[in-house]
Design a protein around this motif. Structure first.
Motif, PDB file in Angstrom:
ATOM      1  N   VAL A  23       4.995 -87.222   8.773  1.00 30.24           N
ATOM      2  CA  VAL A  23       5.876 -87.885   7.803  1.00 30.24           C
ATOM      3  C   VAL A  23       6.227 -86.913   6.683  1.00 30.24           C
ATOM      4  O   VAL A  23       7.355 -86.856   6.214  1.00 30.24           O
ATOM      5  CB  VAL A  23       5.197 -89.145   7.232  1.00 30.24           C
ATOM      6  N   ARG A  24       5.244 -86.112   6.290  1.00 30.16           N
ATOM      7  CA  ARG A  24       5.472 -85.152   5.232  1.00 30.16           C
ATOM      8  C   ARG A  24       6.543 -84.144   5.645  1.00 30.16           C
ATOM      9  O   ARG A  24       7.392 -83.746   4.859  1.00 30.16           O
ATOM     10  CB  ARG A  24       4.145 -84.444   5.006  1.00 30.16           C
ATOM     11  N   ASN A  27       8.904 -84.515   8.126  1.00 25.24           N
ATOM     12  CA  ASN A  27      10.202 -85.042   8.525  1.00 25.24           C
ATOM     13  C   ASN A  27      10.781 -86.054   7.544  1.00 25.24           C
ATOM     14  O   ASN A  27      11.930 -86.432   7.676  1.00 25.24           O
ATOM     15  CB  ASN A  27      10.103 -85.690   9.901  1.00 25.24           C
ATOM     16  N   GLY A  28       9.973 -86.511   6.593  1.00 27.53           N
ATOM     17  CA  GLY A  28      10.435 -87.529   5.684  1.00 27.53           C
ATOM     18  C   GLY A  28      10.292 -88.903   6.315  1.00 27.53           C
ATOM     19  O   GLY A  28      10.231 -89.043   7.533  1.00 27.53           O
ATOM     20  N   ALA A  29      10.249 -89.945   5.484  1.00 27.91           N
ATOM     21  CA  ALA A  29       9.954 -91.286   5.988  1.00 27.91           C
ATOM     22  C   ALA A  29      11.049 -91.799   6.920  1.00 27.91           C
ATOM     23  O   ALA A  29      10.777 -92.254   8.034  1.00 27.91           O
ATOM     24  CB  ALA A  29       9.754 -92.238   4.814  1.00 27.91           C
ATOM     25  N   THR A  30      12.301 -91.714   6.473  1.00 28.50           N
ATOM     26  CA  THR A  30      13.386 -92.300   7.256  1.00 28.50           C
ATOM     27  C   THR A  30      13.484 -91.662   8.628  1.00 28.50           C
ATOM     28  O   THR A  30      13.556 -92.357   9.658  1.00 28.50           O
ATOM     29  CB  THR A  30      14.739 -92.092   6.526  1.00 28.50           C
ATOM     30  N   ILE A  31      13.489 -90.337   8.639  1.00 27.94           N
ATOM     31  CA  ILE A  31      13.622 -89.638   9.917  1.00 27.94           C
ATOM     32  C   ILE A  31      12.409 -89.930  10.804  1.00 27.94           C
ATOM     33  O   ILE A  31      12.541 -90.122  12.014  1.00 27.94           O
ATOM     34  CB  ILE A  31      13.758 -88.116   9.675  1.00 27.94           C
ATOM     35  N   SER A  32      11.222 -89.997  10.204  1.00 27.56           N
ATOM     36  CA  SER A  32      10.031 -90.297  10.997  1.00 27.56           C
ATOM     37  C   SER A  32      10.157 -91.654  11.668  1.00 27.56           C
ATOM     38  O   SER A  32       9.797 -91.819  12.837  1.00 27.56           O
ATOM     39  CB  SER A  32       8.781 -90.288  10.123  1.00 27.56           C
ATOM     40  N   VAL A  33      10.656 -92.632  10.912  1.00 31.19           N
ATOM     41  CA  VAL A  33      10.820 -93.968  11.493  1.00 31.19           C
ATOM     42  C   VAL A  33      11.778 -93.897  12.677  1.00 31.19           C
ATOM     43  O   VAL A  33      11.506 -94.430  13.760  1.00 31.19           O
ATOM     44  CB  VAL A  33      11.336 -94.967  10.432  1.00 31.19           C
ATOM     45  N   ILE A  80       1.590 -73.409  -3.908  1.00 29.15           N
ATOM     46  CA  ILE A  80       2.371 -73.447  -5.152  1.00 29.15           C
ATOM     47  C   ILE A  80       3.729 -74.104  -4.899  1.00 29.15           C
ATOM     48  O   ILE A  80       4.208 -74.914  -5.677  1.00 29.15           O
ATOM     49  CB  ILE A  80       2.555 -72.027  -5.733  1.00 29.15           C
ATOM     50  N   SER A  81       4.332 -73.771  -3.734  1.00 29.88           N
ATOM     51  CA  SER A  81       5.662 -74.326  -3.477  1.00 29.88           C
ATOM     52  C   SER A  81       5.603 -75.771  -3.006  1.00 29.88           C
ATOM     53  O   SER A  81       6.613 -76.455  -3.017  1.00 29.88           O
ATOM     54  CB  SER A  81       6.399 -73.469  -2.439  1.00 29.88           C
ATOM     55  N   GLY A  82       4.423 -76.245  -2.589  1.00 27.33           N
ATOM     56  CA  GLY A  82       4.293 -77.658  -2.244  1.00 27.33           C
ATOM     57  C   GLY A  82       4.307 -77.955  -0.762  1.00 27.33           C
ATOM     58  O   GLY A  82       4.327 -79.113  -0.361  1.00 27.33           O
ATOM     59  N   PHE A  83       4.302 -76.928   0.089  1.00 26.71           N
ATOM     60  CA  PHE A  83       4.268 -77.180   1.528  1.00 26.71           C
ATOM     61  C   PHE A  83       2.840 -77.446   2.012  1.00 26.71           C
ATOM     62  O   PHE A  83       2.632 -77.873   3.138  1.00 26.71           O
ATOM     63  CB  PHE A  83       4.881 -76.014   2.304  1.00 26.71           C
ATOM     64  N   PRO A 141       6.480 -83.232  -4.005  1.00 26.07           N
ATOM     65  CA  PRO A 141       6.911 -82.494  -2.814  1.00 26.07           C
ATOM     66  C   PRO A 141       7.725 -81.259  -3.176  1.00 26.07           C
ATOM     67  O   PRO A 141       8.189 -81.132  -4.302  1.00 26.07           O
ATOM     68  CB  PRO A 141       7.775 -83.510  -2.070  1.00 26.07           C
ATOM     69  N   PRO A 142       7.895 -80.336  -2.234  1.00 24.67           N
ATOM     70  CA  PRO A 142       8.568 -79.058  -2.518  1.00 24.67           C
ATOM     71  C   PRO A 142       9.935 -79.242  -3.150  1.00 24.67           C
ATOM     72  O   PRO A 142      10.320 -78.461  -4.009  1.00 24.67           O
ATOM     73  CB  PRO A 142       8.731 -78.411  -1.138  1.00 24.67           C
ATOM     74  N   ASN A 143      10.665 -80.298  -2.714  1.00 18.26           N
ATOM     75  CA  ASN A 143      12.029 -80.423  -3.230  1.00 18.26           C
ATOM     76  C   ASN A 143      12.082 -80.890  -4.675  1.00 18.26           C
ATOM     77  O   ASN A 143      13.143 -80.904  -5.275  1.00 18.26           O
ATOM     78  CB  ASN A 143      12.905 -81.300  -2.319  1.00 18.26           C
ATOM     79  N   ASN A 144      10.930 -81.278  -5.255  1.00 15.55           N
ATOM     80  CA  ASN A 144      10.945 -81.667  -6.660  1.00 15.55           C
ATOM     81  C   ASN A 144      10.175 -80.721  -7.560  1.00 15.55           C
ATOM     82  O   ASN A 144       9.891 -81.047  -8.704  1.00 15.55           O
ATOM     83  CB  ASN A 144      10.379 -83.084  -6.813  1.00 15.55           C
TER      84      ASN A 144
END
Lengths: 284, 310, 361
Positions: free
Chosen positions: B12-13, B15-21, C50-53, C72-75
């Motif tokens: 999930v981390r 791919n993100g929640a939406t894509i995972s679903v 550090i980058s959040g991955f 998360p990395p994007n924030n």
């Protein structure tokens, strides 16, 4: 004559024979479409006619079958392309053991005879329908619905294989780079991954549609009381004796030739573009 | 257990929640609803009596071996020890499928080799296109073409009679010659391409080296090319066997009036016999035969499932 | 704007494998900080944390004083430059640079304008409409930097970005990276296994081995005053002599070596009888007996002449132990293999350290 020349001659002879086997029957069928003989045959050739084409277009069963085939084809594309894509992405993120078990499961439809996929789909939904006490006109017994599901079951595997091949060349760091620059996962998916996969998506759509349109073994069980082009054709061919079938074949061959030429031309143009780009790079 | 939840968390981390679903919904729907449940259900169904819908789920709806017994021993009161009629169809189908597969391999190997060694570049693509073209045409129409070709008044008989080779037309269809040639034709592409891909990856220098060492052409193939092409051979044979044994259209169109293909028997149970559980049992037997064949090929050629699918 | 980065007892494990163990450090805002170590030492793990991955197994990452846990990395106010650059091949150069702005819904005209500014910053003002594949390696490198800078990060993270370039270009890009950092004034955190890159560009360097930070300091500090044998042997060339400490005081320790007792600085407080390693850098060796002792009587094994210098390989009189050095001293020209030679070094420039792990070449 030297021995290499002899080998060459024999090879060419074999390849010639092979292509005769490949195209001969189709050519004869093509000729029979324009032959006035009542039975589909190329010899004796008793006269040129378009009669069988006229008969073809006035055949209501056939027209209805083609329409159903088109609907099923679109349905299969809409289901199997997204499924194949999802399956390929998950495949690329699994490790070792889980990966090989998963792979065996998702490949199995490809290694299962089509009739069995058709039967299992038919039986499964029939029983579900009974369990829900559904009426005969519900989707549980609808030939088009069942055919879409049955075909999707194995066509998704084809799509998945196309996507896996393309995904292997995808650099995952691109995804991370986009995330790092603040993109959401959805944006990464639609802006980075999908554009990269576009050729594969195109190939999967074409393959899924053609495979669906062609399919007989699965469809003949799942279609129930409806009909598709292939089931109508099979019925006619088994009765055996109508040159309008040859006429249909001629039409399909023509469409195929046009399609193949178009694809070939497109590929050539693409290659030229790439070659030009390479040349430009070298010039730098 | 924690490994599984770790996997999902990471998934999930990444791919993100939406894509995972989306990913999980699509794949679970496919595997569960389209692949596993129908197969399991067909298996269960094959162990049941043929009941009208009103009785399904009632006390009468119990498991039975009856459908499998029927394939082996026939209906009760059968004077013979076994159900020879259907068993013979089954074994003939498997045997014929094996023969067609071997025939296909023999026909296609030289062509695949020729493609890799002799032609290249744009010519190769045209060659491949020519190979694929006939297979864009419907399976049924291809069988129909063979029917025309081998018909009593077909061009082959016409030629044979007019050249005085035979006194009267040969019944190719009745003799199943049309059927076997048609079947070999039908799935040729699935033999050529795995072979082609496998042979193509062979370094041409190996062939030159073998030739330079004085090896005759047949030994080059036997010791260098064929061992290298093993995964391709396994892959091609598996696909062709599976499709041939499971073929329905070609036997229906090209089979003689007396010859039945096992799939046709299954078809009859569904359409004219009206006994679905019986048909399901027969289908399951066919599926088992195919699985056994795939596993045997994997064992003989020591290849993985992944290589077969290539 | 620029922010400082703090690692507070940061530990990262993968299963039972400890990739990073208890890292503690503060990287000042606006500085150029390098993590230096061989591959597999955990430096990339730090960068990904550090980058959040990657999530810390224990401890915290703070950027500008703010705990990054769960962000998360994007924030995060960081931008990462990947080892393979990870440019988007299907986008034009300017679209690559403006991608971060596109994500932030900046209107197209503004994006184009900002991309142009950055293209000028990286000295590629006319390449915006090209595809990435049409650029050379060094140009791609600069586009990756511009793409990361476009989102105005407070911290720029660089994961061995020069490793794919050829030697010449790499040397050029070192200077250029440092110049860009000074122009934009934000914190650069740089990962490398190339000590030359780290020494030239960095304000501070952390040397790492097997998940542990061995030493943090400026380039000269690390080079002249290594705290552990690993640092001494990884950064720069060093001849290492293992032996017992024969005598020691607050300033110097004498170590029994195959060449006899040799003295070096005793910054680690070694006592007589301790096992120790004496590190002698090749460049401090001089031909001749010198005046401060520390003379090595030895035999010349081989000599390679390379114009500006001669590389000389020596063994002790039993032929047991070898040392190598390079010199441009005039005397070197007259030395030939098989002859006796004496070299010496100043005890203030060699260093004796307790036994410990050495870097493998």
């Amino acid at each position: 004559m030297s021995s290499t020349a002899l080998t060459r001659m024999m090879t060419l002879f074999y390849v010639g024979l092979f292509f005769t086997y490949l195209f001969g029957p189709l050519v004869l069928m093509g000729i029979s479409a324009f032959n006035t003989e009542k039975y589909p045959t190329a010899i004796p050739y008793s006269g040129f006619t378009f009669e069988w084409f006229n008969k073809l277009f006035s055949d209501k069963d056939l027209v209805r079958g083609v329409l159903n085939s088109l609907i099923i084809g679109v349905g299969v594309v809409l289901l199997s392309v997204p499924i194949g894509l999802a399956a390929a992405i998950i495949m690329s993120q699994l490790h070792k053991r889980a990966r090989s078990i998963y792979y065996a499961v998702v490949l199995s439809p490809m290694l299962t005879p089509g009739v069995i996929i058709g039967i299992s789909t038919l039986v499964f939904w029939d029983r579900l329908g009974t369990a829900f006490d559904a009426d005969w006109d519900t989707f549980f017994y609808d030939g088009i619905f069942l055919s879409i599901l049955g075909q999707t079951s194995f066509i998704s595997t084809f799509c998945m294989l196309i996507f896996i091949a393309r995904l292997q060349r995808f650099d995952r760091a691109q995804e991370e780079a986009a995330l790092d620059l603040g993109a959401s996962h959805l944006r990464v998916f639609f802006r980075i991954l999908i554009p990269f996969l576009r050729p594969a998506v195109f190939a999967a759509i074409v393959l899924a549609f053609l495979t669906s349109f062609e399919n007989y073994n699965t469809t003949v069980f799942t279609i129930v009381s409806e009909s598709t082009l292939t089931t109508v054709l099979a019925g006619k061919v088994r009765l055996g004796t109508d040159p309008s079938i040859s006429a249909l074949a001629v039409l399909i061959i023509l469409i195929t030739l046009v399609g193949a030429t178009a694809i070939e031309l497109r590929k050539r143009a693409e290659e030229k573009r790439i070659a030009a780009q390479l040349a430009a790079e070298k010039g730098l | 257990m924690s490994k599984v939840s770790d996997f999902f968390a990471e998934f999930v981390r990444r791919n993100g929640a939406t894509i995972s679903v989306y990913l999980f919904t699509a794949v679970i729907f496919w595997i569960a609803v389209l692949i596993v449940l129908p197969q399991l259900y067909m298996l269960d169904f094959s162990f049941r009596f043929n009941l009208p819908p009103s009785k399904i789920g009632t006390e009468e709806d119990v498991h039975t071996l009856k459908n499998y017994k029927y394939l082996l021993f026939g209906a009760e009161g059968n004077p013979n020890a076994f159900n020879w009629l259907h068993l013979e169809v089954f074994f003939r189908t498997i045997w014929a499928a094996v023969l067609v597969t071997i025939l296909n391999l023999v026909i296609c190997y030289p062509v695949a080799y020729y493609m890799t060694q002799v032609i290249s570049g744009g010519k190769a693509r045209i060659f491949i296109l020519c190979l694929i073209l006939p297979f864009w045409i419907n399976e049924i129409l291809r069988a129909f073409a063979f029917r025309i070709l081998f018909g009593l008044n077909g061009p082959i008989n016409f030629a044979l009679v007019h050249l005085g080779i035979v006194p009267e037309p040969v019944e190719f269809i009745k003799a199943d010659i049309a059927l076997y040639t048609g079947l070999a034709y039908a799935y040729m592409l699935l033999m050529i391409f795995p072979l082609y891909n496998a042979i193509e990856s062979l370094d041409h220098n190996q062939i030159d080296a073998a030739r330079d060492l004085g090896s005759p052409w047949w030994r080059i193939h036997w010791r260098v090319v064929i061992p290298h092409a093993k995964p391709g051979i396994a892959s091609g044979c598996t696909m062709v066997f599976m499709l041939t044994a499971g073929a329905l259209a070609a036997p229906q169109i090209l089979g003689g009036p007396s010859s039945l293909w096992f799939t046709q028997v299954i078809y009859q149970w569904f359409y004219t016999g009206g006994n679905w559980p019986q048909g399901a049992a027969y289908a399951f037997v066919l599926l088992t035969a195919c699985i056994v064949f795939v596993l045997t090929m994997m064992r003989i050629f020591r290849v993985s499932l992944g290589e077969i699918a290539k | 704007m620029s922010a400082d980065v703090e690692l507070d007892h940061l530990t990262i494990r993968f299963g039972n494998f400890v990739a990073l163990q208890d890292a503690n450090l503060r990287i000042p805002a606006g500085s150029f900080f390098s993590f230096l170590g061989p591959s597999g030492c955990g430096k990339t793990t730090i960068l990904r944390a550090i980058s959040g991955f990657l999530d810390p197994s224990e401890g915290h990452v703070r950027i500008g004083g703010e705990d990054m846990a769960g962000i998360p990395p994007n924030n995060r106010p960081t931008a990462l430059i990947f080892q393979n650059l990870a440019l988007f091949p299907l986008m034009k150069v300017w679209e690559n640079i403006a991608f971060g702005l596109e994500v932030r819904r900046v209107p197209k005209a503004q994006r184009r304008e900002r991309a142009q500014e950055l293209l000028e910053l990286i000295a590629l003002p006319n390449q915006g409409e090209k595809l990435v594949s049409e650029l050379s390696g060094g140009q791609r490198q600069r586009v990756a930097i511009a793409r990361a800078l476009a989102v105005e990060p407070e911290v720029l993270l660089l994961d061995e970005p020069l490793s794919a370039l050829d030697l010449k270009l790499r040397q050029h890009m070192r200077t250029e990276l440092r110049a860009i950092q000074q122009r934009v004034g934000i914190t650069f955190i740089y990962i490398t296994h190339d000590q030359g890159e780290a020494l030239i560009m960095s304000d501070q360097i952390a040397v790492m081995s097997q998940g542990v930070i061995q030493q943090i300091g400026s380039g000269p500090e690390i080079y002249e005053n290594p705290k552990t044998p690993f640092v001494a042997s990884f950064v720069g060339e060093n001849n290492a002599f293992t032996g017992r400490v024969a005598s020691a005081d607050a300033n110097h320790a004498a170590v029994e070596t195959h060449f006899g007792a040799l003295r070096g600085r005793n910054s680690a407080g070694l006592k007589t009888g301790d096992q120790a390693i004496l590190f002698v850098r090749p460049e401090i060796l001089q031909l001749g007996a010198g005046t401060q002792g520390n003379a090595l009587k030895s035999k010349v094994l081989a000599k390679e002449f390379e114009g500006f210098a001669s590389h000389i390989h020596l063994a002790n009189s039993q032929g047991e132990r070898h040392i190598s050095f390079s010199t441009s001293q005039e005397e070197a020209l007259n030395i030939s293999p098989g002859e006796e030679a004496t070299v010496h070094f100043s005890p203030d420039r060699a260093i004796a350290l307790p036994l410990g792990e050495l870097a493998h070449e």
